[in-house]
Every structure is written in structure tokens, then in C-alpha cells.
Design an enzyme around this catalytic site. Structure first.
Site, PDB file in Angstrom:
ATOM      1  N   GLU A 140       0.853  -1.203   0.000  1.00  0.00           N
ATOM      2  CA  GLU A 140       0.000   0.000   0.000  1.00  0.00           C
ATOM      3  C   GLU A 140       0.879   1.241   0.000  1.00  0.00           C
ATOM      4  O   GLU A 140       1.944   1.241   0.620  1.00  0.00           O
ATOM      5  CB  GLU A 140      -0.914  -0.010   1.227  1.00  0.00           C
ATOM      6  CG  GLU A 140      -1.956  -1.127   1.194  1.00  0.00           C
ATOM      7  CD  GLU A 140      -2.920  -1.056   2.380  1.00  0.00           C
ATOM      8  OE1 GLU A 140      -2.850  -0.084   3.164  1.00  0.00           O
ATOM      9  OE2 GLU A 140      -3.748  -1.967   2.524  1.00  0.00           O
ATOM     10  N   HIS A 189      -8.328   0.983   1.739  1.00  0.00           N
ATOM     11  CA  HIS A 189      -8.093   0.907   3.183  1.00  0.00           C
ATOM     12  C   HIS A 189      -9.029   1.868   3.937  1.00  0.00           C
ATOM     13  O   HIS A 189      -8.592   2.747   4.674  1.00  0.00           O
ATOM     14  CB  HIS A 189      -6.632   1.220   3.526  1.00  0.00           C
ATOM     15  CG  HIS A 189      -6.176   0.551   4.795  1.00  0.00           C
ATOM     16  ND1 HIS A 189      -4.917   0.033   4.972  1.00  0.00           N
ATOM     17  CD2 HIS A 189      -6.826   0.324   5.970  1.00  0.00           C
ATOM     18  CE1 HIS A 189      -4.801  -0.480   6.192  1.00  0.00           C
ATOM     19  NE2 HIS A 189      -5.950  -0.313   6.808  1.00  0.00           N
TER      20      HIS A 189
END
Length: 531
Positions: free
Chosen positions: A263, A281
């Protein structure tokens, strides 16, 4: 002087006000965390650092954090904090695991609905004016089997919500007992059974060595055909390439992911596959959750800096505010006992054995262990504290063991610390009297009743007349005032000890004078951190 806290990420005004209301000097610079050089330049001024995810607390930052005592992360993930470096530095790292539990659980449920009914794809198609009603045939959740991997705080909420949706819930969690599972209304199963039975699988475990790739290619192959997989926990729990292959083959009917192995996720094997729902997220991204974790971290940091209460720490046992009130004198005692044997031991320590008796055995032993080990390790490293000491001890290969026992003597409770070296064992025991003051009650197996002071002198000798007079006269000749004088002996004519609590350190000249008498086997000055 009031503790000083830096907030280097965006936190709510209400959280900032909590610090101020508690009397803490707070410096709110919400964009400072993005400037690592500037942060390193100023961090030495602060006792506490409150962050979200933008601030990266690296080893370099921690090297400059000369006064830092606590880092508080408003949220669960602390991937942006070097926890090992913080522990070695003696800095507590806290997170707020409960402020966004409901939000994260609700997101998992929403993702399950989304993948069951192909809502994102149907929405995109409808926006495009296609009206492909027959293309998006979904499945009901009612009477389907939901396999929950990890039935802790968030997983437990998901189980509750799923039961409300009339799903059959099975759970794999090594820490879930049968009694708790029954209360939750879920069936506890092993992982292989969950994989074989579940129509939907949702993950709610942290990323550890044990859980990494828990849905590996091998395990994904064990799943029921047509299964749908939801991950709103942590990237790295699922082999994403293997899952993508099974989605393409049709074995897996769908997936919904909020977290990814890398990420920010700019590219991923799951992207652009049919019936794969992806979000960036967002598990904790609600107004309520963001406010909750901000308020929670402000309260936790304030409690620690003002009262010593430790909540939701990742590198130290938690001590609640209520425990801190009761345990304060016992934590001080544990530190003094460790300090005594640490100062008395010159050779390398192989093992530390701690015995807890009576009321002491019913306390937060993990915290008492940390205090004891810190007291011992200060002998060689004055900068260690309850956070860093266990790390230092482990690095040196020191074995730490504890024993608990019911009340066995004249005291309601006591703590006995023994250190083991290649040459000898050395032990000291103590208790806390009703006045809240720690006392030494046994040294080398000899019973004593010694008040603990900042400056002390310990001597050993054969039990012969004249010891008291020699000690008193020598201290007087050198201007040392004795506040408390404790004697003990193994038996008439046997080994004896004396422990003097004095108002100032005993000078070397006075110790040399005592040695000249030939009456003492050991003469050792001791220093204790007494508030």
C-alpha cells in the site's frame, strides 16, 4: 513542569483540548509529520508524540527523541513506527484498537453485501446506461455459512452482525474457548474445516509470522467452490496472486479487499477482475471512528504522562489507572529489589527468578516483571526503563522466570528476586507495608526490616560485638547522618548483615576506614531511585 506533547498529524480539536484540559502543554502542528528532517530537529523537546499514519517514526527520529516517553497512534496500525527502536529507546508505543472496531466490522459486512450482489459493477453498468439486469445475478446471505478467521474484538462484532443476518457462523481462532464460542453463538472449528465449509470467508487477525499468508495458495485450494473472500484486516494475509488465479478459474466466485500486501496499492493482481470489490483501506474511515481514536489516544497519553497508567501499549504490559494506584508502591518495590541485586552483582547474569507471594501474586505480574528487570539492568545501563529492560535482557540471553504462590508467611504478600550467575545466586525479598512504603524483608536468606532510602550502605560480617559501634562511630567521624539502621543475622555467631539508610552517599574515606578494621567481609554503597 507540565509534560509536553507534539501532535504531528491531523487530530480533532476535541482531542487537542483533552491534552490542555489535563494540564499538558500541547503543540499542535498537523503537517509537521510530513517533514522528517524538521521532526527530527524538534522532537527532543517533547515527552509525547501523537500521530496518525502520515508521521514516520524511524530509528533516526528516535535517536533525536532524547526526552520522549510515549508515542500514541490514533488508530490500530503502527507500521509507521519502528517499534524495536522505540523499545530499545525505552519509549512506549500505544495504539487505539477499540475506537474503530464497529466501523471496521461494518465495512466488512458492507463488503460482503457488495460482493454477494455485485453492487459496484452493477452501479458502474447502470451509470453507463447499459441496464444489464440479467448479468448481475447475486446470492443471498441468509442461511449461508460465514467462516470468520479471528474472532477477537472486530471479528466478534462481525460474528454478531452475521448472526443477525441469519447466517451460520463458524470461527477459527486458536484463542477462542468453547465457552466463549457458545456465548457468541458461533461454532469453533479448525482452519481446514472452515475452508471446506464456508460460503464466505472474512479475515480479522493481525499480520504476524503465524498469520502471514494464512490463505496461501494451498489453503485457498481447500476452499469450497463458489466461495467469496473478504479481507478488511491486513494486507499479507492472503496470497493475492493465487486468489486471482482461482477467481479467473471460477473456483472463487468473488472477493472484496480493503487492504493489500503493498500500500498504497497502485497495481495488484486482483485489480480489474470481475466481481472483485476494492476499496483504499477505508475500514476505519468514518467520521465517528476518526473522532473516537483521536479522543482515545489523547486520554491514553495523558493518563500515562500524568499517572503512569499504561493502556493499549504494544511494547509493554498495560497497567490501568486503577491498577496504577494500587500497584505504584509494588512497582517501586520491584524496581528496588532489582536494583539491589543488580548493584550487588558484578559478574554476567544468566537468569532472573522472581517469586510472587500472596497479594503480590494476584497483581499485574507482567508489569512487575518489567520493573524488576529494569532495576537489575540499570546496573550496567542507567538509561533503561520498564520498556527497554526486557529487550536488553533478551539480547544478553538472560532467562527470566516467575513463580506464584499463595500467602506463605507473616506478610500478606511479598516479592523475592534471585539472580543467577556462573559463580553464585543472590536473592533479596521485600514487601509493601500498610503505609505504602516498600521494605526489604530478607537478604541472603536473613530476615530484616529495612526502610529503603536513596543512599544506603550494606555490610556483611561475622556476628561479633562492636559492629554497631564501629559503623555508628565511623559514619559520625565522616559527617554522615544515619536515618535508619537495620541489622540481621543467620544465627548467634554466624553470618550477619547491616543496612544503613543515610542522608548522603557514604564517602570512600569512610568505607576505607571500615575496611581497615578487618571486621567486615563486604562493604557496599547502594543508590536507589526513591521519590
Amino acid at each position: 513542569m507540565a509534560p509536553k506533547v507534539l501532535i504531528s498529524d491531523k487530530l480533532s480539536d476535541a482531542a487537542v483540548q483533552i491534552f490542555r484540559d489535563r494540564g499538558i502543554d500541547v503543540d499542535f502542528q498537523p503537517d509537521l509529520g510530513k517533514d522528517k528532517d524538521k521532526l527530527a530537529e524538534v522532537i527532543g523537546q517533547y515527552d509525547g508524540l501523537a500521530i496518525r499514519s502520515a508521521t514516520k517514526v524511524t530509528e533516526k527520529i528516535l535517536e533525536s527523541a532524547t526526552n520522549l516517553k510515549v508515542i500514541g497512534r490514533a488508530g490500530i496500525g503502527v507500521d509507521n513506527v519502528d517499534k524495536d527502536a522505540a523499545s530499545k529507546k525505552g519509549v512506549i508505543v500505544m495504539n487505539t484498537p477499540f475506537g474503530n472496531m464497529i466501523t471496521t466490522a461494518e465495512h466488512a459486512i458492507a463488503m460482503m453485501f457488495a460482493v454477494a450482489r455485485q453492487i459496484p459493477e452493477a452501479s458502474a453498468s447502470t451509470h453507463a446506461g447499459k441496464w444489464e439486469k440479467s448479468k448481475f445475478m447475486g446470492v443471498e446471505l441468509t442461511n449461508k455459512t460465514l467462516g470468520v478467521i479471528g474472532a477477537g474484538n472486530i471479528g466478534g462484532i462481525v460474528c454478531d452482525r452475521a448472526r443477525g443476518l441469519k447466517m451460520k457462523v463458524i470461527a477459527y481462532d486458536p484463542y477462542l474457548g468453547e465457552e466463549k464460542a457458545n456465548k457468541m453463538g458461533v461454532e469453533k472449528v479448525e482452519l481446514d474445516e472452515l475452508l471446506a465449509r464456508a460460503d464466505f470467508i472474512t479475515l480479522h487477525v493481525p499480520l504476524t509470522d503465524q498469520t502471514r499468508n494464512i490463505l496461501s495458495r494451498e489453503n485457498l485450494a481447500k476452499t469450497k467452490k463458489g466461495v467469496r473472500v473478504i479481507n478488511c484486516a491486513r494486507g499479507g494475509l492472503v496470497d493475492e496472486e493465487a486468489l486471482a488465479d482461482l477467481l479467473k478459474s471460477g473456483h472463487v466466485a468473488g472477493a472484496a479487499f480493503d487492504v493489500f500486501s503493498v500500500e498504497p496499492a497502485k497495481e495488484n493482481p486482483l485489480f480489474n477482475l470481475p466481481n472483485v470489490v476494492c476499496t483504499p483501506h477505508l475500514g476505519a474511515a468514518t467520521t465517528e471512528a476518526q473522532e473516537n481514536v483521536a479522543l482515545q489516544v489523547a486520554e491514553q497519553m495523558s493518563n500515562y504522562l500524568l499517572t503512569g497508567a499504561v493502556e493499549n501499549a504494544l511494547n509493554m504490559p498495560s497497567v490501568t489507572a486503577e491498577e496504577a494506584k494500587v500497584m505504584g508502591p509494588w512497582i517501586a518495590l520491584a524496581g528496588h529489589l532489582g536494583s539491589f541485586v543488580g548493584q550487588m552483582t558484578d559478574e554476567p547474569i544468566k537468569a532472573i527468578n522472581i517469586l510472587y507471594d500472596g497479594v503480590a501474586a494476584k497483581m499485574n505480574l507482567a508489569a512487575l516483571n518489567c520493573a524488576t528487570v529494569a532495576g537489575i539492568m540499570k546496573r550496567s545501563n542507567p538509561d533503561v526503563n520498564m520498556v527497554s529492560a526486557p529487550v536488553v535482557a533478551k539480547e544478553r540471553g538472560i532467562q527470566i522466570s516467575t513463580t506464584n504462590q499463595d500467602k506463605s508467611g507473616a506478610f500478606d504478600g511479598y516479592v523475592k528476586v534471585t539472580v543467577v550467575t556462573d559463580k553464585r545466586e543472590r536473592s533479596v525479598a521485600g514487601t509493601v507495608f500498610s503505609d505504602g512504603k516498600p521494605r526489604f524483608i530478607q537478604i541472603k536468606g536473613i530476615n530484616v526490616d529495612a526502610e529503603i532510602g536513596a543512599h544506603m550502605l550494606y555490610t556483611t560480617n561475622e556476628d561479633v560485638p562492636g559492629i554497631i559501634g564501629t559503623l555508628g562511630r565511623t559514619m559520625g567521624d565522616h559527617g554522615v547522618n544515619i536515618a535508619n539502621f537495620t541489622l540481621g543475622r543467620a544465627g548467634p555467631g554466624g553470618e550477619a548483615i547491616a543496612l544503613l539508610y543515610v542522608d548522603e552517599p557514604v564517602p570512600a574515606e569512610a568505607r576505607a576506614k571500615l575496611a581497615e578494621t578487618g571486621m567486615f567481609n563486604q562493604i557496599k554503597p547502594l543508590e536507589f531511585d526513591v521519590v
